[in-house]
Write an enzyme that holds these catalytic residues in place. Structure first.
Site, PDB file in Angstrom:
ATOM      1  N   ASP A  77       1.545  -0.756   5.028  1.00 15.55           N
ATOM      2  CA  ASP A  77       0.954   0.501   5.840  1.00 15.55           C
ATOM      3  C   ASP A  77      -0.428   0.768   5.521  1.00 15.55           C
ATOM      4  O   ASP A  77      -0.767   1.258   4.641  1.00 15.55           O
ATOM      5  CB  ASP A  77       1.845   1.458   5.320  1.00 15.55           C
ATOM      6  CG  ASP A  77       1.330   2.794   6.289  1.00 15.55           C
ATOM      7  OD1 ASP A  77       1.467   2.533   7.288  1.00 15.55           O
ATOM      8  OD2 ASP A  77       1.369   3.842   5.571  1.00 15.55           O
ATOM      9  N   ALA A  86       1.449   4.496  -1.905  1.00 17.90           N
ATOM     10  CA  ALA A  86       1.392   5.569  -2.035  1.00 17.90           C
ATOM     11  C   ALA A  86       1.414   6.660  -0.745  1.00 17.90           C
ATOM     12  O   ALA A  86       0.901   5.918   0.014  1.00 17.90           O
ATOM     13  CB  ALA A  86       0.165   6.093  -3.071  1.00 17.90           C
ATOM     14  N   CYS A  98       0.836  -1.192  -0.018  1.00 17.17           N
ATOM     15  CA  CYS A  98      -0.058  -0.257   0.050  1.00 17.17           C
ATOM     16  C   CYS A  98       1.063   1.178  -0.070  1.00 17.17           C
ATOM     17  O   CYS A  98       1.065   2.055   0.895  1.00 17.17           O
ATOM     18  CB  CYS A  98      -0.920  -0.135   1.116  1.00 17.17           C
ATOM     19  SG  CYS A  98      -1.769  -1.573   1.512  1.00 17.17           S
ATOM     20  N   CYS A 122      -1.633   4.225  10.789  1.00 23.63           N
ATOM     21  CA  CYS A 122      -1.584   5.592  11.227  1.00 23.63           C
ATOM     22  C   CYS A 122      -2.847   5.810  12.253  1.00 23.63           C
ATOM     23  O   CYS A 122      -3.362   7.021  12.040  1.00 23.63           O
ATOM     24  CB  CYS A 122      -1.469   6.718  10.433  1.00 23.63           C
ATOM     25  SG  CYS A 122      -2.805   6.876   9.143  1.00 23.63           S
ATOM     26  N   GLY A 147       6.812   7.422   0.554  1.00 25.13           N
ATOM     27  CA  GLY A 147       7.845   7.978   1.496  1.00 25.13           C
ATOM     28  C   GLY A 147       8.501   6.422   2.256  1.00 25.13           C
ATOM     29  O   GLY A 147       9.765   6.180   2.113  1.00 25.13           O
TER      30      GLY A 147
END
Length: 465
Positions: A175, A108, A106, A228, A111
């Site tokens: 992520d 995009a 995942c 996150c 980073g």
């Protein structure tokens, strides 16, 4: 700052208790965000930047607290990547080694992919995937700037990828899309769409993604799972589910100052969950993050899938792709012979393919990628046109890895900004033909010098500002 949802407040008062939850809520409302950036060690002069390097981030190499602008030459040249400090940690615990096969599922905006590619140092393979076509375009732009030579960028569903890469990857980073509680401070709009129902929807999707990822990891391979968000349903409970369903093992990771342990009591009381990482707002590292490192069992059967048997093909199976003929090689060599090529590109005459006049060096055989939406496979050298070759922008960024002599250095901020805008620049130089263009020592584009000493602009139209 938007008002915290009542359901959210009630939930974390119950999980954390009155005192600890109030500290958490205050940290959200204080809006004390921290920004950071990483230097790209793949680039030749990555330490020559205009930013202060006085505040290093303790757990990351060549990473610092500070603010980067998308118009700065350091960003445009791929010398730096602006990234939330907390978000740097998942790629670090992946402990990437040169030569490994790595999947960023995942990926995009890029980073973590840029960090993974940097650690591979041109050896091995990184597949960076993004299911959203809009976000996949941004991912491609960021990885192109980074100048890595061994990256495949795909715009696919995990389900479809899993049919092509069975037991293929040494390491996978997920992520996962999540409820975004760790972004409340940075993006208050995240509060508007938050609900407990949304948390559960995210949990369901995360399990679906992981169920495909386990098909792609090698026996004994390692998987980094991160979000996150702070929701236990999407963090500790997902890791517990992964351990129970697929017999993965939680591995210890280094806890640095400002990092908190996972909470076993919020899942199934597995004490190994203390090895997972939580970065709370009040910890002072950055925005919210959860991360865990797990290892697959040493068995070939991780999921209920069939490993298809295919005969190895010696030739590239893309029907549009062909090896370069002698004339095409000569046209290309006439242009790129002037430049100092990284090791991975030195044997381009033997490795390159021509597909619809696009010349590229693949890192994954096209036969494996057939049926997938592939945005990039390896390095695109450029485009063959009638009796000439035009080098591509990705090649310019890759050539920034090495010291170059065929370079025009822009002498002023005004010239730099005009070039970014797409203008032709009047210069003083003895060079002729295709050149690399740099500003403040950072290579960021191709240009072409004619007899009139005008620098023709080859900065891509889609990137012009």
């Amino acid at each position: 700052m938007s008002q915290l949802p009542e359901e959210f407040v009630s939930k974390y008062q119950s999980l954390l208790g009155e005192k600890e939850s109030q500290i958490f809520f205050n940290a959200i409302k204080n809006d004390n965000t921290k920004k950071g950036f990483r230097l790209n060690s793949l680039k030749n002069n990555f330490q020559q930047v205009s930013y202060s390097l006085d505040k290093p981030i303790s757990f990351a190499d060549n990473a610092y607290y500070g603010i980067v602008s998308g118009r700065d030459i350091e960003w445009v040249s791929g010398t730096v990547y602006s990234q939330d400090p907390s978000a740097m940690y998942p790629a670090i615990i992946a402990d990437i080694q040169p030569g490994e096969r790595v999947l960023d599922l995942c990926a995009a905006p890029g980073g973590k992919s840029t960090a993974l590619a940097e650690k591979l140092a041109g050896e091995g393979i990184l597949v960076a995937n993004e299911i959203s076509s809009v976000r996949a375009k941004i991912l491609r732009e960021n990885l192109e700037r980074w100048g890595a030579t061994n990256v495949v960028i795909t715009n696919e569903s995990p389900e479809k990828l899993a049919t092509k890469f069975v037991n293929y990857f040494d390491k996978i980073v997920i992520d996962a899309p999540c409820s975004g509680e760790g972004m409340f401070r940075k993006d208050p709009d995240a509060m508007e769409y938050w609900s407990q129902d949304y948390v559960i929807k995210c949990q369901i999707r995360q399990k679906e993604i992981i169920s495909q990822a386990v098909k792609m990891i090698k026996p004994g391979g390692k998987l980094v799972y991160s979000t996150c968000t702070y929701a236990p349903e999407e963090d500790e409970q997902i890791v517990s589910w992964l351990v129970d369903k697929y017999n993965f093992r939680i591995l210890p990771v280094k806890h640095y100052q400002g990092m908190s342990s996972g909470r076993p009591e919020w899942a199934d009381n597995n004490e190994q969950l203390k090895e997972t990482i939580r970065l709370w707002f009040q910890d002072g590292v950055g925005e919210g993050q959860f991360a865990a490192l797990v290892q697959a069992p040493d068995t070939a059967e991780l999921g209920t899938f069939n490993k298809s048997k295919k005969k190895k093909r010696k030739n590239n199976s893309n029907t549009n792709a062909q090896r370069l003929d002698k004339k095409q090689q000569q046209l290309i060599d006439k242009v790129i012979d002037k430049f100092n090529l990284p090791t991975q590109l030195v044997d381009w005459p033997k490795l390159a393919f021509n597909s619809n006049n696009h010349v590229y060096l693949p890192v994954v055989e096209d036969s494996r990628l057939q049926g997938l939406h592939v945005l990039n496979n390896g390095v695109e050298l450029g485009i063959l046109k009638k009796n000439r070759f035009e080098p591509g922008h990705q090649l310019a960024e890759v050539l920034g890895q090495n010291h170059q002599k065929q370079v025009v250095e822009l002498q002023s901020e005004d010239s730099y900004q005009r070039f970014l805008h797409g203008e032709t620049i009047s210069i003083t130089t003895d060079l002729i033909g295709f050149v690399l263009v740099s500003y403040q020592g950072h290579i960021f584009s191709f240009g072409k010098v004619g007899g009139d000493k005008m620098l023709k602009n080859f900065y891509p139209k889609g990137l012009r500002k």
